[in-house]
Design an enzyme around this catalytic site. Structure first.
Site, PDB file in Angstrom:
ATOM      1  N   ASN A   1      10.636   3.017  -0.548  1.00  0.00           N
ATOM      2  CA  ASN A   1      10.336   1.637  -0.160  1.00  0.00           C
ATOM      3  C   ASN A   1      10.732   0.623  -1.218  1.00  0.00           C
ATOM      4  O   ASN A   1      10.412  -0.553  -1.096  1.00  0.00           O
ATOM      5  CB  ASN A   1       8.836   1.477   0.126  1.00  0.00           C
ATOM      6  CG  ASN A   1       8.436   2.091   1.436  1.00  0.00           C
ATOM      7  OD1 ASN A   1       9.269   2.349   2.292  1.00  0.00           O
ATOM      8  ND2 ASN A   1       7.155   2.340   1.604  1.00  0.00           N
TER       9      ASN A   1
ATOM     10  N   ALA B   1       0.795  -1.222   0.000  1.00  0.00           N
ATOM     11  CA  ALA B   1       0.000   0.000   0.000  1.00  0.00           C
ATOM     12  C   ALA B   1       0.833   1.281   0.000  1.00  0.00           C
ATOM     13  O   ALA B   1       0.274   2.366   0.047  1.00  0.00           O
ATOM     14  CB  ALA B   1      -0.934  -0.010   1.214  1.00  0.00           C
ATOM     15  N   ASP B   2       2.150   1.159  -0.078  1.00  0.00           N
ATOM     16  CA  ASP B   2       3.005   2.347   0.004  1.00  0.00           C
ATOM     17  C   ASP B   2       4.237   2.196  -0.897  1.00  0.00           C
ATOM     18  O   ASP B   2       5.369   2.284  -0.428  1.00  0.00           O
ATOM     19  CB  ASP B   2       3.420   2.553   1.466  1.00  0.00           C
ATOM     20  CG  ASP B   2       3.982   3.932   1.743  1.00  0.00           C
ATOM     21  OD1 ASP B   2       3.706   4.862   0.965  1.00  0.00           O
ATOM     22  OD2 ASP B   2       4.691   4.078   2.753  1.00  0.00           O
ATOM     23  N   PRO B   3       4.031   1.986  -2.217  1.00  0.00           N
ATOM     24  CA  PRO B   3       5.168   1.699  -3.100  1.00  0.00           C
ATOM     25  C   PRO B   3       5.878   2.946  -3.634  1.00  0.00           C
ATOM     26  O   PRO B   3       5.938   3.178  -4.832  1.00  0.00           O
ATOM     27  CB  PRO B   3       4.518   0.914  -4.234  1.00  0.00           C
ATOM     28  CG  PRO B   3       3.159   1.515  -4.338  1.00  0.00           C
ATOM     29  CD  PRO B   3       2.763   1.859  -2.925  1.00  0.00           C
ATOM     30  N   HIS B   4       6.407   3.778  -2.751  1.00  0.00           N
ATOM     31  CA  HIS B   4       7.139   4.958  -3.215  1.00  0.00           C
ATOM     32  C   HIS B   4       8.631   4.646  -3.303  1.00  0.00           C
ATOM     33  O   HIS B   4       9.086   3.571  -2.893  1.00  0.00           O
ATOM     34  CB  HIS B   4       6.867   6.158  -2.299  1.00  0.00           C
ATOM     35  CG  HIS B   4       7.265   5.941  -0.879  1.00  0.00           C
ATOM     36  ND1 HIS B   4       8.579   6.010  -0.452  1.00  0.00           N
ATOM     37  CD2 HIS B   4       6.532   5.645   0.213  1.00  0.00           C
ATOM     38  CE1 HIS B   4       8.637   5.782   0.844  1.00  0.00           C
ATOM     39  NE2 HIS B   4       7.401   5.544   1.274  1.00  0.00           N
TER      40      HIS B   4
END
Length: 132
Positions: free
Chosen positions: A47, A41-44
């Site tokens: 990460n 849910a946080d593929p920036h």
């Protein structure tokens, strides 16, 4: 060993194209979500690492979740409606999935989707700004 996706100098040294990596990330993320129900849910860029051979690697699993089979089928149906630019059907699906209360009309939502989404649908993935 790897570098962040926004380290353009390292990617260039390794002969890796950022746009190609973003497309691969999108394909892999959709495959994980639609086939297995798992999603990050946080593929920036903070990460993710990319290795010299172009392998994408998640390094932070603090925000992951699962979607049910019914939710995955709804996502596929939503994608079909987006591709077909059928925003009334998309709004109707949102109602079926419970995102819009049953007693609310879908027309204002369909109108808003029609005003907001065509520009996004005409843009390459690398140009989308999901924050705004």
């Amino acid at each position: 060993d790897g570098v962040r996706l926004n380290d353009h100098a390292a990617l260039a040294r390794w002969g890796l194209e950022p746009d190609s990596l973003v497309q691969s990330l999108v394909r892999c993320s959709l495959r994980q979500m639609l086939d297995d129900g798992f999603f990050h849910a946080d593929p920036h860029a903070g990460n993710l690492l990319v290795t010299a051979d172009g392998t994408l690697t998640y390094i932070d699993f603090g925000m992951v979740s699962y979607v049910s089979r019914q939710q995955r089928l709804g996502l596929v149906e939503a994608i079909v409606h987006l591709v077909n630019r059928d925003f009334e059907a998309l709004a109707s699906l949102y109602k079926q999935l419970g995102f819009i209360p049953k007693d609310q009309p879908i027309e204002p939502i369909a109108r808003a989707l029609n005003e907001a989404l065509p520009d996004a649908l005409d843009s390459p993935v690398s140009e989308l700004n999901l924050k705004n």
